[in-house]
Every structure is written in structure tokens, then in C-alpha cells.
Design an enzyme around this catalytic site. Structure first.
Site: not given
Length: 180
Positions: A41-43, A45
Site C-alpha cells: 500500500l503506497d506510502y 495511501s
């Protein structure tokens, strides 16, 4: 062991960071030992991140061949038109190829979320809207790139569920053990 974790905004979904200055990581949340993230999960997000100590389970959760549906609540800049929503439903062409079709619906109100720190920048002259987007692939920054491709830049992205596992009432930084 399977853990549901509500990853806060601006936290890496790994336990170490070699960048300077170092960024916040999963190590700061008292998670059980020997678990690792099943997927990413992106930084920038937020939301549901599954962690496990079972490699087979991690593979079943993340391998694209298993096509686990992942649902995201997405705050976008602008008011989505029917044509923009239909383009997402059909799949859009990104620089790494066409995406699979997604399920998308406009939400009448913002989902019941915690305040983000720092908050999303509010602009009086630019409306925003919330979408629920469910996809079955997981390319790098895919939801953000898809919404941008149809003219709806993402302002906030929260993963609500992966397959049968949902964020439910977990607050940022909280976790709970799940039944497999």
C-alpha cells in the site's frame, strides 16, 4: 497468523527504511514478530494492509492469478461525469498497458473515515467527490493513475477491503488478528 492493520498516511508498508531522513515504517506499531506485509500500500495511501507469517497465504492474497478484489475509497478532484465513470469501468490505457475493467460507483457522501494528518488541502473553488473502486489487479499506483487518466486526480486513497477481509472499525495504527 493473519493481521489486519490500518496503515496510516505517510507510513511505509515495510519494517525498515534506508532513506535519509528515515520515514515512518511498520516497526513503530507493535505488530507481532515474524509477520510481513502481504502486498503493498503506497506510502501516501491509507487503510487495510494484511500481514502474515504464512508465505502460502501471502501468495494467495497477492498473486494476480488469484484476482482478489480490492476495494478503495477514493476522494477525487472534480465531479465525475458518467463518461468518466464508464471509462474506468471499461478499463483505461496507462503507460504500461490497458487496465482490466473495474467496478466503480459514486458515493453520495464521504465514507466514515478518520481525519487525515495532514488534512487534504481544501479548495473552495474546486469541488471533490468520493468513489468506491474495486479492482482485481494491483499495478504500481494503479488507482491514482486510472483516475488521473480520466481527468479526476486522486486527493485521498483508502483501501477498505481485500477479498473477504475489511478494514471495519480499525483506526489508523491499530491492528487485529483475523480468522483465516
Amino acid at each position: 497468523m493473519l493481521i489486519a492493520f490500518n496503515k496510516p498516511f505517510n507510513v511505509l508498508c515495510q519494517f525498515t527504511d534506508r532513506s535519509q531522513p528515515p520515514r515512518a515504517t511498520l516497526a513503530g506499531f507493535a505488530l507481532p514478530p515474524a509477520v510481513y506485509a502481504a502486498g503493498r500500500l503506497d506510502y501516501d495511501s491509507e487503510g487495510l494492509l494484511l500481514l502474515t507469517d504464512d508465505g502460502g497465504l501471502a501468495h494467495r492474497l497477492t498473486d494476480p492469478r488469484h484476482k482478489q478484489p480490492k476495494c478503495y475509497w477514493v476522494q477525487v478532484e472534480g465531479v465525475p461525469t458518467d463518461d468518466q465513470l464508464q471509462a474506468l469501468r471499461q478499463g483505461v490505457l496507462l503507460n504500461d498497458g490497458p487496465t482490466l475493467p473495474v467496478q466503480v460507483q459514486r458515493l453520495e457522501a464521504a465514507p466514515p473515515l478518520w481525519p487525515r494528518d495532514p488534512p487534504v488541502r481544501f479548495r473552495k473553488t474546486v469541488p471533490d467527490a468520493w468513489l468506491a473502486i474495486t479492482l482485481r489487479e494491483g499495478r504500481n499506483r494503479q488507482v491514482r493513475r486510472m483516475t488521473a487518466a480520466v481527468g479526476l486526480p486522486t486527493l485521498r486513497l483508502v483501501r477498505a477491503s481485500i477479498g473477504a477481509y475489511a478494514l471495519a472499525d480499525l483506526q489508523p495504527g491499530q491492528w487485529r488478528a483475523l480468522q483465516q
